[in-house]
Design a protein around this motif. Structure first.
Motif, mmCIF file in Angstrom:
data_model
loop_
_atom_site.group_PDB
_atom_site.id
_atom_site.type_symbol
_atom_site.label_atom_id
_atom_site.label_comp_id
_atom_site.label_asym_id
_atom_site.label_seq_id
_atom_site.Cartn_x
_atom_site.Cartn_y
_atom_site.Cartn_z
ATOM 1 N N TYR A 102 6.636 -0.945 -5.326
ATOM 2 C CA TYR A 102 7.378 0.090 -4.611
ATOM 3 C C TYR A 102 6.730 1.432 -4.885
ATOM 4 O O TYR A 102 6.549 1.824 -6.034
ATOM 5 N N ASN A 103 6.349 2.136 -3.818
ATOM 6 C CA ASN A 103 5.746 3.455 -3.936
ATOM 7 C C ASN A 103 6.848 4.506 -3.789
ATOM 8 O O ASN A 103 7.473 4.605 -2.730
ATOM 9 N N ARG A 104 7.087 5.260 -4.856
ATOM 10 C CA ARG A 104 8.165 6.262 -4.853
ATOM 11 C C ARG A 104 7.889 7.411 -3.880
ATOM 12 O O ARG A 104 8.828 8.024 -3.379
ATOM 13 N N GLU A 105 6.637 7.720 -3.609
ATOM 14 C CA GLU A 105 6.311 8.837 -2.717
ATOM 15 C C GLU A 105 6.486 8.474 -1.253
ATOM 16 O O GLU A 105 7.007 9.258 -0.474
ATOM 17 N N THR A 106 6.039 7.282 -0.870
ATOM 18 C CA THR A 106 6.095 6.872 0.534
ATOM 19 C C THR A 106 7.258 5.929 0.829
ATOM 20 O O THR A 106 7.500 5.621 1.990
ATOM 21 N N GLN A 107 7.937 5.461 -0.212
ATOM 22 C CA GLN A 107 8.981 4.443 -0.121
ATOM 23 C C GLN A 107 8.453 3.129 0.462
ATOM 24 O O GLN A 107 9.211 2.328 0.981
ATOM 25 N N ALA B 293 2.361 6.596 -8.874
ATOM 26 C CA ALA B 293 3.609 6.718 -8.107
ATOM 27 C C ALA B 293 4.231 5.363 -7.774
ATOM 28 O O ALA B 293 5.179 5.296 -6.999
ATOM 29 N N GLU B 294 3.717 4.288 -8.344
ATOM 30 C CA GLU B 294 4.189 2.951 -8.006
ATOM 31 C C GLU B 294 4.966 2.304 -9.153
ATOM 32 O O GLU B 294 4.695 2.568 -10.325
ATOM 33 N N ASP B 295 5.900 1.453 -8.776
ATOM 34 C CA ASP B 295 6.682 0.664 -9.730
ATOM 35 C C ASP B 295 6.556 -0.805 -9.354
ATOM 36 O O ASP B 295 6.546 -1.144 -8.161
#
Length: 71
Positions: free
Chosen positions: A30-35, A49-51
């Motif tokens: 999951y990329n927090r910046e781009t969702q 920026a990834e989880d």
């Protein structure tokens, strides 16, 4: 995990299972910046920026926590 992310991950996994059954995914990125959300099949290398969300976590959180017993 946000409920919307969990729901999107579950939908992505279900769509994958409908058409493919060759390999079992290990989870999602999951990329927090781009969702953005991607299905993973091997150990991830993450950007800052990834989880990583394990598939097991998504499937366990969709089960009812306290199922009621019918008598």
């Amino acid at each position: 995990m946000k409920p919307t992310v969990r729901q999107r991950a579950l939908q992505l996994y279900q769509a994958y299972c409908e058409g493919h059954r060759t390999a079992q995914p290990v989870g999602f990125v999951y990329n927090r910046e781009t969702q953005g959300l991607k299905l993973l099949f091997n150990t991830p290398v993450l950007l800052p920026a990834e989880d990583f969300i394990p598939l097991k976590q998504v499937l366990e959180e969709t089960k009812p926590k306290n199922p009621r017993r019918l008598s």
